[in-house]
Design a protein around this motif. Structure first.
Motif, short mmCIF file in Angstrom:
data_model
loop_
_atom_site.label_atom_id
_atom_site.label_comp_id
_atom_site.label_asym_id
_atom_site.label_seq_id
_atom_site.Cartn_x
_atom_site.Cartn_y
_atom_site.Cartn_z
N LYS A 1 -6.92 2.25 -9.93
CA LYS A 1 -8.01 2.30 -8.95
C LYS A 1 -8.23 3.71 -8.41
CE LYS A 1 -4.59 0.73 -5.55
NZ LYS A 1 -4.21 -0.37 -4.64
N ARG B 1 -12.99 3.66 -4.44
CA ARG B 1 -13.75 3.14 -3.31
C ARG B 1 -12.74 2.65 -2.28
NH1 ARG B 1 -17.69 -1.44 -5.26
NH2 ARG B 1 -17.73 -1.95 -3.04
N LYS C 1 -12.59 -1.12 -12.78
CA LYS C 1 -13.39 -0.67 -11.64
C LYS C 1 -14.74 -1.38 -11.51
CE LYS C 1 -11.20 3.87 -11.13
NZ LYS C 1 -11.37 5.34 -11.22
N ALA D 1 -11.20 -0.93 -2.42
CA ALA D 1 -10.76 -1.35 -3.76
C ALA D 1 -10.03 -2.69 -3.66
CB ALA D 1 -9.84 -0.29 -4.35
N SER D 2 -10.41 -3.61 -4.53
CA SER D 2 -9.90 -4.97 -4.42
C SER D 2 -8.49 -5.10 -5.01
CB SER D 2 -10.85 -5.94 -5.13
OG SER D 2 -10.99 -5.58 -6.50
N HIS E 1 -15.36 -5.16 -9.18
CA HIS E 1 -14.86 -5.10 -7.80
C HIS E 1 -14.93 -6.46 -7.13
CE1 HIS E 1 -14.15 -3.80 -3.72
NE2 HIS E 1 -15.31 -4.30 -3.36
#
Length: 798
Positions: free
Chosen positions: A69, A97, A11, A100-101, A14
């Motif tokens: 994630k 979030r 996390k 999230a990537s 990112h």
């Protein structure tokens, strides 16, 4: 420490740019710099997903990873009756979030390389990177576990069929995988599949070691008091051998495919004896099978349920014996990257008891010396949003360093003789004694939770190897040693040489020499609801219930020791039913100077009424908790540790008593700070450095204590008058003096001081200026120095 392990999720990373990745890594190394400088090497343990990235791996670097994630349970969870609207994290999930990537295997490979390169560049230390395999549904989506291969989910933790069993086999699968490009043949064991996949995954991504999480590899239901061979109503003796063999097959199959990757383990939340009795877990065979495994860490579960007795007993039982070449690992729970809690900040409330309690615990080697933990792992250094607040490393680092500096160098007040080999033999070789195995560890767990100060463990094998000399200053606490065993021989020699021994549990197989000392003769066993009486001094102001429940199934049988006929055997507790009375606690001081005592004990909890996967304790207001008797039995040996409770149903505090450099180091956890400690040792009342002790006029002292505390103690006082006695650190103020302690409030007192090794302290009275007071005569007495009839303020300088 030899190794610092920083556990982290993805996390915080990112931003996928190399520069951003490097900034995060350098920030981590700055935050933990003080601990890193105390280590010989560092590791990063990546909580990438939950192991499905290994199961799914096809050898293609551009494939996307379903990573951790989420906040809350990642995979679909069955509806809970207590949460029909699915509002809680155990029912639903949220992205940490919204943007999230995406992670690919290539990106993960680059992170691993950067952690190693930047870590070594900044610290100058060797850096390794590990990854995890977890059996549950918590952390990341897994189509492999819950869509394509649900047959591997045999356990019911976190819902029916949600927990992977290491002994499972896979149905055929035509998909292509890195280790199985033509698909998975029907009947392939999970050990074979996970091993081969791991071998490819670790080699391709540069990962150095594997962490098996949440009991995986040891048992099916690693959080439960029940398991594959115990359902709460019966022990399935016919199933023991098959369950045991199936778990060992996992290890054989895994290592055949992945022979060289080091394996570290969480182990279960329970103990060796508990795992054996409920799940036939072959801990000994795993340790000695050449599988390249490290002993399990202390469980983080106590942060959730406050069961620190279970954490301590579980860890001591897991490190009593070690795999060849294994480290002793310690782990501390500071953040949770999935469940929206940060234990240091909320569950612990910034109190360091779960640092000082386990780090007061030690295993003894074959020569009787304590073994310090080799590694410190931090779970995790990021929170559920990927944040890494600076105050956490800033606050916990001093406590970790202090606890490591004060680690014991000799056995503590009591030393647990742990029958590691015998428990395996009694479960796997002769399962008719499985109930005794179940009872033993659960009873000691309850005793620790009731304030029994257990901090040292020695296996029976190491006890025999080390002989009796290392144990002259400790009380050995042991199950009944069997007839004509080396274990029994050593305990007999210990008592005959003046040592102290406290036995617990059934005496059906007790060595005849010890049985003769106690005049312990068999009688028809009684069980069920029994009338209980004791002559031991109870906790102040607490009513001792006159009845107790003895459950034969989980207590290793009933109570079957007759009252002694000898006058020199002291009866300290009895139970009675239908006019039949049996011994429940005995003691005898031998003419040669040794003391032997025994507590029968009982498993005072209901397994059927499980509310949190643990037994439900009998109501202590109605039923006497037999585990509490262990602390009271210390009175036989001259130690009085009692609790003064202003109200009923307050939880007993935990107290550990460790030794270092000839001093005592006490560590405690006080769930209610309104409970006072009352205590007295053979040398007198302990007066820890920085503390005030109220003498009550009966020879004992009382203290109010904070939620968590850790104190050095070298001063013990005996005095007839009541009043407050305090001990304070003083400044040196004189060349050649390194430390001073000032003891105030003394009234015709006998003061015993335990000097640091190699020092010669001076005693002066009523100093107007440091060191210029009236000299006080003293004399050597064992490991201490004693001054008599002291009134006023005593300055001790060295």
């Amino acid at each position: 420490m030899k190794r610092l392990i920083l556990e982290i999720s993805l996390k915080p990373f990112h931003d996928s740019s190399p520069a951003a990745m490097a900034d995060v890594i350098r920030g981590i190394l700055r935050q933990w710099d003080r601990l890193i400088r105390s280590a010989e090497k560092i590791s990063f343990l990546l909580w990438t997903a939950e192991g499905s990235e290994i199961l799914d791996y096809k050898g293609r670097m551009d494939d996307e990873i379903q990573w951790a994630k989420w906040i809350g349970i990642a995979n679909d969870s069955p509806a809970h009756s207590w949460d029909p609207g699915r509002r809680t994290l155990h029912s639903s999930r949220w992205l940490y979030r919204e943007d999230a990537s995406v992670w690919t295997y290539a990106r993960l490979r680059d992170l691993v390389a950067s952690l190693k390169t930047i870590g070594q560049e900044v610290t100058g230390l060797p850096v390794t990177v590990g990854t995890i395999f977890d059996p549950g549904p918590e952390f990341a989506e897994s189509s492999f576990k819950y869509e394509r291969h649900p047959e591997i989910n045999k356990g019911d933790i976190m819902g029916a069929c949600q927990w992977v069993h290491c002994a499972a086999t896979l149905r055929g699968d035509a998909g292509s995988y890195a280790g199985f490009p033509q698909g998975i043949p029907d009947g392939t064991t999970l050990g074979t599949f996970l091993g081969r996949q791991s071998d490819h995954f670790f080699r391709d991504l540069g990962i150095d070691y594997l962490w098996l999480s949440n009991g995986f590899g040891y048992s099916l239901d690693s959080w439960n008091v029940t398991g594959e061979v115990f359902d709460g109503d019966r022990f399935d003796l016919a199933n023991v051998e098959g369950v045991n063999a199936s778990i060992l097959r996992f290890w054989e199959d895994f290592r055949r495919e992945c022979p060289s990757v080091p394996i570290e383990t969480r182990g279960s939340n329970l103990s060796t004896g508990m795992d054996l009795a409920s799940d036939a877990a072959p801990v000994r065979e795993i340790f000695r099978g050449g599988y390249g495994v490290t002993a399990p860490v202390n469980s983080p579960w106590a942060a959730l349920n406050g069961d620190y007795g279970l954490e301590i007993v579980g860890w001591l039982s897991h490190i009593a014996e070690l795999p060849e070449g294994s480290a002793v690992p310690f782990r501390y729970y500071i953040h949770d990257p999935w469940w929206l809690n940060s234990p240091w900040l909320d569950r612990y409330g910034r109190e360091p008891h779960d640092i000082y309690l386990p780090l007061a615990c030690s295993r003894l080697e074959a020569d009787g010396t304590p073994r310090q933990p080799d590694s410190v792992a931090l779970l995790t250094i990021d929170d559920s949003y990927g944040r890494m607040p600076d105050e956490v490393p800033g606050e916990i680092t001093p406590h970790l360093l202090r606890a490591l500096a004060d680690f014991p160098d000799q056995p503590g007040l009591v030393t647990w003789v742990y029958p590691f080999d015998e428990y395996h033999d009694w479960t796997l070789g002769n399962p008719t004694r499985i109930s005794e195995v179940f009872f033993g560890d659960w009873f000691i767990r309850g005793a620790v939770n009731a304030g029994f100060p257990l901090n040292t463990v020695v296996s029976t094998r190491n006890l025999v190897s080390s002989g009796t000399s290392p144990f002259a200053g400790t009380i050995l606490v042991s199950p009944a040693p069997p007839e004509d065993s080396a274990w029994a021989d050593t305990l007999v020699q210990h008592v005959e040489s003046g040592g102290r021994l406290l036995l617990y549990g059934p005496l059906d197989h007790l060595d005849a020499r010890i049985a003769k000392w106690l005049d312990a003769r068999p009688a028809p066993a009684i069980a069920g609801e029994v009338h209980f009486t004791t002559t031991l001094r109870p906790d102040a102001g607490e009513q001792v219930p006159g009845k107790m429940l003895v459950r034969e199934l989980t207590s290793g049988g009933g109570v079957g020791v007759a009252l002694p006929a000898r006058d020199d055997v002291e009866v300290l507790a009895t139970v009675e039913r239908d006019g039949e009375t049996r011994s429940f606690a005995l003691a005898r001081r031998l003419p040669a100077g040794g003391t032997v005592a025994w507590v029968r004990g009982a498993f005072c909890a209901d397994v059927k009424a499980i509310t949190a996967r643990l037994p439900e304790a009998d109501d202590p207001a109605e039923w006497f908790p037999a585990e509490r008797l262990m602390r009271w039995m210390l009175q036989v040996f001259g130690y009085e540790i009692t609790y003064v409770k202003p109200a009923g149903k307050l939880i007993d505090p935990l107290l550990l008593a460790a030794r270092r450099d000839n001093g005592w180091f006490f560590s405690g956890y006080w769930p209610s700070t309104s409970v006072r400690l009352g205590w007295r040792f053979p040398e007198g009342v302990p007066i820890p450095v920085g503390c005030d002790v109220l003498f009550t006029g009966d020879g004992s002292g009382q203290m109010h204590l904070p939620k968590a505390w850790h104190r050095e103690c070298r001063v013990f006082v005996t005095q007839p008058e009541s009043g407050e006695v305090s001990c304070r650190e003083q400044y040196s103020g004189e060349i050649g003096i390194s430390r001073r302690l000032l003891v105030t409030g003394l009234k015709d007192a006998r003061v015993t001081f335990l000097p640091q090794v190699g020092t010669s302290p001076a005693f002066t009275l009523n100093d107007a200026y440091l060191g210029l007071g009236t000299p006080v005569p003293s004399e050597k007495s064992g490991p201490g120095i004693v001054a008599h009839h002291v009134t006023g303020d005593l300055l001790i300088s060295w």
